[in-house]
Design an enzyme around this catalytic site. Structure first.
Site, mmCIF file in Angstrom:
data_model
loop_
_atom_site.group_PDB
_atom_site.id
_atom_site.type_symbol
_atom_site.label_atom_id
_atom_site.label_comp_id
_atom_site.label_asym_id
_atom_site.label_seq_id
_atom_site.Cartn_x
_atom_site.Cartn_y
_atom_site.Cartn_z
ATOM 1 N N GLU A 17 -7.208 -2.345 -6.381
ATOM 2 C CA GLU A 17 -6.500 -1.463 -7.313
ATOM 3 C C GLU A 17 -5.481 -2.276 -8.093
ATOM 4 O O GLU A 17 -4.708 -3.024 -7.498
ATOM 5 C CB GLU A 17 -5.750 -0.364 -6.548
ATOM 6 C CG GLU A 17 -6.602 0.736 -5.982
ATOM 7 C CD GLU A 17 -5.769 1.761 -5.233
ATOM 8 O OE1 GLU A 17 -5.859 2.952 -5.572
ATOM 9 O OE2 GLU A 17 -5.026 1.377 -4.307
ATOM 10 N N SER A 22 0.818 -1.208 0.000
ATOM 11 C CA SER A 22 0.000 0.000 0.000
ATOM 12 C C SER A 22 0.851 1.257 0.000
ATOM 13 O O SER A 22 0.316 2.358 -0.115
ATOM 14 C CB SER A 22 -0.913 0.022 1.234
ATOM 15 O OG SER A 22 -0.137 0.029 2.424
ATOM 16 N N ASN A 59 -5.664 5.749 -1.655
ATOM 17 C CA ASN A 59 -5.012 6.283 -0.456
ATOM 18 C C ASN A 59 -4.431 7.673 -0.699
ATOM 19 O O ASN A 59 -4.377 8.497 0.213
ATOM 20 C CB ASN A 59 -3.925 5.330 0.036
ATOM 21 C CG ASN A 59 -4.518 4.111 0.728
ATOM 22 O OD1 ASN A 59 -5.657 4.124 1.179
ATOM 23 N ND2 ASN A 59 -3.736 3.039 0.792
ATOM 24 N N HIS A 93 -3.599 -4.193 -5.155
ATOM 25 C CA HIS A 93 -3.788 -3.688 -3.802
ATOM 26 C C HIS A 93 -5.214 -3.923 -3.317
ATOM 27 O O HIS A 93 -6.155 -3.295 -3.781
ATOM 28 C CB HIS A 93 -3.446 -2.186 -3.755
ATOM 29 C CG HIS A 93 -3.654 -1.571 -2.415
ATOM 30 N ND1 HIS A 93 -4.201 -0.319 -2.246
ATOM 31 C CD2 HIS A 93 -3.386 -2.038 -1.167
ATOM 32 C CE1 HIS A 93 -4.263 -0.040 -0.964
ATOM 33 N NE2 HIS A 93 -3.782 -1.073 -0.282
#
Length: 521
Positions: free
Chosen positions: A152, A119, A190, A140
């Site tokens: 992702e 991440s 994120n 991800h």
């Protein structure tokens, strides 16, 4: 379109590894799990099988639990992954360790696509450890992987389209919404969420509002948790480490500067739920915060002896007019010779119109702080975003008591709770949301992902009540830019510069929206 892989390896048997293995088995793939720690892979397989049983028993997963669970296997060594078409790495976040793993996997499974669930580490950096960097991609998942409906797929600098296609096909076979992102700090989701916590920390640092007040204001907008509750859940140390990584990888991007308040908490060992103390105290059986108050019953309060004038062109003005009319107020766009009970100004006045006066005033604090918008005046300030869940109020030393009192009475009459905070452009929620939307616009403008993928990712990966860019369209892009420009004027910081894409849409395509320009979210 690539076919879904039929043999998938998972390296790393922690919480994420076991969750990913469960999804792989549920997708129909033979799933081989490896971890160098004795017994870890076997424990992960048992957790994955138990998760499958639970979903089948609840009717959320079709099929026979025993048959699905039988697809999970424990690998005695990396060589057991030799037949895998896709290997997903879920090892600890250390680049040296990932280089060692990818070098070894390149030898034992030379035909496999190698995916990292990282991440925070760039995929391009991880790929350097593989014999063929074109076979390395990011995949991800979000925690807990069996429940979160998003994954992702991240393209590193050298990732091939064929490798990315295998990763996408695997994610789709697992029943996840697959979104694409290019390599960079935080990838897409994120990255776009960075301001949610960072701007909240800045608000506390400037004493605009306290921790509990900020969280309550954010929850009233439909979020399950406020930013400080979320930091305590994830771990303040984890969040601070991610902030440092963002800042370093971007070579000092001001929007991503870590907060000294986080550093102080980490230094004190107050890391959140796991230590029993973070932004909140977590004692056994004791709620860490008070319950949110009930919204008042709508209705015109006693003592209202005139119309309420609501001016402005922003959507928040339209919503306030509708709510006030429904509650029974005499709502007008202008006084028409009557003496108003209250004047509510939502946005910049028309240059040709005379200033509204003759009654207590409320000013929307979007394009600036109340102090700047009403220099020396007696008005109170407010801010809210459509759909309105809570109205924030503010005042200056010059604010008249009657303006403050009528502000509370008016919004209470609309059935809306209120909270008093210190003065600033956008107050609390407006400031946080404007920065999140701005970061999303930077990401879309830089080609990191599409507007549709941003909104899907924030809803499915982070439980946002709605996609930030669709929300921005509902709020009005002019409103968002007003807040950002007000913050830039107030602080003279690059942190608050408006994303070029957001500026272009607002200034040159007045009636366009993010989804119209970039695909329906």
């Amino acid at each position: 379109m690539s076919a879904a892989p039929q043999v998938i390896g998972v390296v790393g048997a922690g919480t994420m590894g076991s969750g990913i293995a469960q999804l792989a088995a549920q997708s129909g793939a033979r799933t081989v799990v490896y971890d160098p720690v004795e017994g870890a892979a076997a424990a992960a397989v048992e957790r994955a099988r138990a998760g499958i049983v639970k979903l089948v028993d609840k009717g959320r997963l079709p099929g026979d639990a025993a048959e699905l669970g039988a697809r999970l296997e424990v690998a005695s060594g990396l060589e057991a992954l030799s037949l895998c078409e896709l290997v997903i790495e879920a090892a600890p976040e250390r680049l040296e360790l990932k280089h060692e793993l990818f070098a070894a996997l390149s030898e034992v499974a030379p035909r496999a696509v190698l995916a990292s669930n990282t991440s925070s580490i760039p995929i391009t950096a991880i790929a350097r450890g593989a014999a063929d960097p074109s076979k390395v991609v990011g995949l991800h998942f979000f925690n807990p992987a069996p429940l979160m409906q998003l994954v992702e797929v991240i393209a590193g600098l050298q990732s091939s389209e064929a490798s990315l296609g295998v990763a996408r096909a695997a994610g789709e076979a697992m029943g996840r919404r697959v979104i694409d992102a290019t390599d960079g700090p935080g990838f897409l989701v994120n990255r776009c969420n960075r301001p949610f916590g960072l701007e909240a920390l800045r608000l506390v640092q400037e004493r605009i509002a306290g921790v509990e007040a900020i969280d309550a204001i954010v929850r009233a907008a439909g979020f399950r948790m406020g930013p400080f509750e979320l930091q305590d859940l994830v771990g303040i140390d984890v969040g601070f480490e991610v902030s440092q990584s963002f800042y370093e990888l971007s070579f000092g991007e001001p929007r991503w500067r870590p907060s000294p308040l986080s550093a102080q908490k980490v230094a004190a060992g107050q890391l959140g739920r796991k230590t029993g103390q973070g932004w909140y105290a977590y004692a056994d059986g004791t709620p860490h915060r008070a319950s949110d108050p009930e919204a008042p019953e709508p209705g015109v309060p006693d003592g209202v002896d005139g119309p309420v004038v609501i001016s402005g062109f922003l959507p928040v003005a339209d919503e306030l007019r509708a709510l006030a009319d429904e509650a029974g107020f005499d709502v007008r766009d202008e006084a028409d010779g009557a003496v108003p009970w209250l004047i509510v100004e939502c946005g910049p006045p028309d240059d040709d119109a005379p200033p509204l006066q003759g009654a207590p005033r409320l000013i929307l604090c979007a394009e600036g702080a109340l102090q700047a918008l009403d220099q020396g005046g007696a008005a109170a300030g407010f801010h809210a975003l459509p759909p309105i869940g809570l109205v924030e109020l503010t005042r200056t030393p010059a604010t008249a008591g009657v303006a403050a009192t009528r502000a509370e009475a008016f919004f209470g009459g609309l059935g809306l709770p209120t909270a008093w905070v210190a003065d600033a452009p956008g107050l609390v929620l407006g400031r946080i949301v404007a920065q999140v939307v701005n970061e999303c616009a930077f990401a879309v403008g830089e080609g990191v992902g599409t507007a549709a993928d941003v909104d899907a990712g924030m809803k499915l990966g982070l439980n946002y009540p709605t996609g930030p860019l669709a929300w921005a369209d509902e709020i009005g892009l002019d409103h968002i830019v007003m807040i950002l420009d007000g913050l830039r004027e107030e602080y003279s910081e690059e942190r608050y510069r408006t994303a070029p894409l957001l500026r272009r849409i607002t200034e040159f395509h007045e009636h366009e929206h993010f989804e119209h320009d970039h695909g329906e979210p």
